[in-house]
Design an enzyme around this catalytic site. Structure first.
Site, PDB file in Angstrom:
ATOM      1  CG  HIS A  35     -12.855 -23.572  19.428  1.00 53.92           C
ATOM      2  ND1 HIS A  35     -12.406 -22.385  19.948  1.00 53.92           N
ATOM      3  CD2 HIS A  35     -13.234 -23.289  18.156  1.00 53.92           C
ATOM      4  CE1 HIS A  35     -12.499 -21.434  19.045  1.00 53.92           C
ATOM      5  NE2 HIS A  35     -12.997 -21.953  17.940  1.00 53.92           N
ATOM      6  CD  GLU A  83     -10.133 -25.507  24.505  1.00 58.02           C
ATOM      7  OE1 GLU A  83      -9.036 -24.997  24.785  1.00 58.02           O
ATOM      8  OE2 GLU A  83     -10.610 -25.478  23.347  1.00 58.02           O
ATOM      9  CB  CYS A 133     -10.498 -18.931  22.547  1.00 57.25           C
ATOM     10  SG  CYS A 133     -11.990 -19.865  22.121  1.00 57.25           S
ATOM     11  CB  CYS A 178     -12.910 -22.753  24.881  1.00 55.72           C
ATOM     12  SG  CYS A 178     -12.892 -23.302  23.164  1.00 55.72           S
TER      13      CYS A 178
END
Length: 164
Positions: free
Chosen positions: A61, A63, A91, A94
């Site tokens: 992801h 992040e 999310c 993250c």
């Protein structure tokens, strides 16, 4: 649910615009619509874009990619004194990474509902974590072993460990 900040200075607004720009450009490059930056003392020390499908890595992801790059850039797994700026509300994966990295703050543009409307619905994970594990669609449970605590005993006995 996220908290809307009542005051965001011009620098923070520019960081958010840059994160959104990273995310938008990443779509054209074959990645997902997410971008993130790590800022320290007003300077960008790392960026990340969603690389889940190009790298076949479900943890890639934006992040997480940015956090990994920032840690490498500063030579520390702690990002104390840093801000995570993301194009979208992080999310649970993250957000957990941000907490483990000990970031000072997290800023984001779009929220989880915006992401859900685009087909990235992680609201189910937020809801899942509030439910008893026996109701989860994927069984998650402990199996007891006599020596199951051995790694922690070894860690506690280690005299030269780097605490985190």
């Amino acid at each position: 649910m996220g908290t809307t900040l009542s005051f965001v200075d011009n620098a923070e607004q520019e960081w958010l615009r840059q994160a959104v720009r990273l995310a938008t450009e990443n779509v054209a490059a074959g990645g997902g619509p997410f971008g993130a930056m790590i800022i320290r003392d007003g300077e960008t020390i790392a960026t990340g874009t969603n690389q889940v499908t190009p790298t076949l890595d479900p943890t890639a992801h934006a992040e997480v990619v940015a956090i990994r790059a920032a840690c490498q850039a500063i030579g520390d797994f702690r990002l104390t004194g840093c801000v995570l700026v993301s194009s979208c509300e992080p999310c649970p994966l993250c957000l957990s990474a941000a907490l483990w990295a000990r970031l000072d703050r997290v800023l984001y543009a779009a929220d989880r509902h915006d992401a859900a409307r685009a087909g990235f619905d992680d609201r189910e994970f937020y809801e899942l974590f509030s439910q008893p594990r026996h109701t989860w669609p994927v069984p998650v449970g402990q199996l007891s072993l006599v020596d199951g605590n051995q790694p922690f005993q070894a860690w506690q006995a280690k005299t030269d460990k780097v605490a985190y």
